[in-house]
Design an enzyme around this catalytic site. Structure first.
Site, PDB file in Angstrom:
ATOM      1  CE  LYS A 116      -3.740   0.066   2.590  1.00 30.39           C
ATOM      2  NZ  LYS A 116      -4.663  -0.067   3.755  1.00 30.39           N
ATOM      3  CB  ILE A 117       2.269   3.403  -2.352  1.00 28.76           C
ATOM      4  CG1 ILE A 117       3.401   2.382  -2.199  1.00 28.76           C
ATOM      5  CG2 ILE A 117       2.837   4.796  -2.572  1.00 28.76           C
ATOM      6  CD1 ILE A 117       4.340   2.323  -3.391  1.00 28.76           C
TER       7      ILE A 117
END
Length: 275
Positions: A49-50
């Protein structure tokens, strides 16, 4: 993993693990930690997750180019969604140009739904537009879905799809209802559409089991959604400003549970070591 293995490549069975939200405005450190997490987990069904912040767009593109599955989080605006989709497609093109396969990559772009209405609705109420409450986020989602269709049905993406690339699916996050005046399944009902993901909270899922009426609604009433957003803008609500505020608040809100998670891991680690 059984769900991942029983699928079309790039579909289901993924588990997301996030880069520290404290790095949300740091391109290089975000990319560095994404690589570290990807290598440490070393499983094909992990998504890193970014956050979809402006500084993280290059990190998303590079991570995709390196073959890392990415869950882009904290999206609140159409402009940013378009930039995220561009980063994904360009990352696939970069990977292909480097001579690497693109048929095992997966990505989602996560819109945070109820938080938008939570911020916008009080302003609409102040301006006597109660009939528009709870509709801004759904209208934005409908526009995002239409944009998704245009981008991933384009000739540019068809070339990538012919080599096994899968579209970056839209994911609806924060779909629990915050306003008690709304139906608990308001967002789930409105956001049903092919090739999307909905991270439904457990109480919302239970409510849907009891009163949900499955039907594809995401692609319907598009012109009405567009008119609704125009009304919101005319009421003096700048949706880009709203998105910026929500992004800042979102990063701050992510820090606390992230720190709590690290503390819990440390506690367990020390307990096992002492044992």
């Amino acid at each position: 993993m059984p769900v991942y293995e029983d699928k079309v490549s790039g579909a289901d069975g993924f588990v997301s693990l996030e880069v520290s939200p404290r790095l949300a405005l740091d391109t290089d450190k975000t990319l560095e930690q994404a690589r570290e997490l990807w290598q440490a987990v070393n499983r094909p069904n992990v998504m890193i997750k970014i956050p979809g912040t402006q500084p993280c767009l290059p990190a998303i593109r590079q991570a995709i180019a390196e073959g890392i599955n990415i869950n882009v989080t904290l999206l609140f605006s159409l402009d940013r969604y378009a930039a995220v989709a561009e980063a994904y497609i360009a990352g696939l093109e970069d990977r292909l140009a480097a001579g690497h396969p693109i048929d095992q990559l997966a990505s989602v772009a996560s819109f945070f739904i109820s938080r938008i209405d939570t911020l916008v609705d009080p302003v609409l109420a102040e301006r006597g537009l109660n009939e528009l409450k709870g509709e801004t986020a759904i209208a934005l989602a409908k526009q995002a879905y239409a944009l998704y269709g245009r981008l991933f049905e384009s000739e540019r993406f068809r070339k990538l799809a012919s080599l096994g690339a899968t579209p970056q699916r839209l994911l609806w996050a924060s779909t629990g209802v915050k306003d008690p005046d709304f139906s608990p399944v308001k967002y789930v009902e409105a956001l049903i559409g092919p090739k999307t993901v909905n991270t439904v909270p457990m109480d919302t899922l239970q409510a849907y089991r009891e009163q949900g009426k499955p039907s594809v609604r995401l692609s319907s009433h598009y012109s009405e959604a567009l008119q609704m957003l125009e009304q919101v803008q005319r009421a003096g609500v700048d949706l880009n400003t709203v998105a910026e505020q929500l992004e800042k608040e979102g990063i701050a809100k992510f820090n606390q549970p992230y720190d709590k998670l690290l503390k819990a891991i440390d506690t367990q680690k020390y307990a096992l070591t002492d044992g």
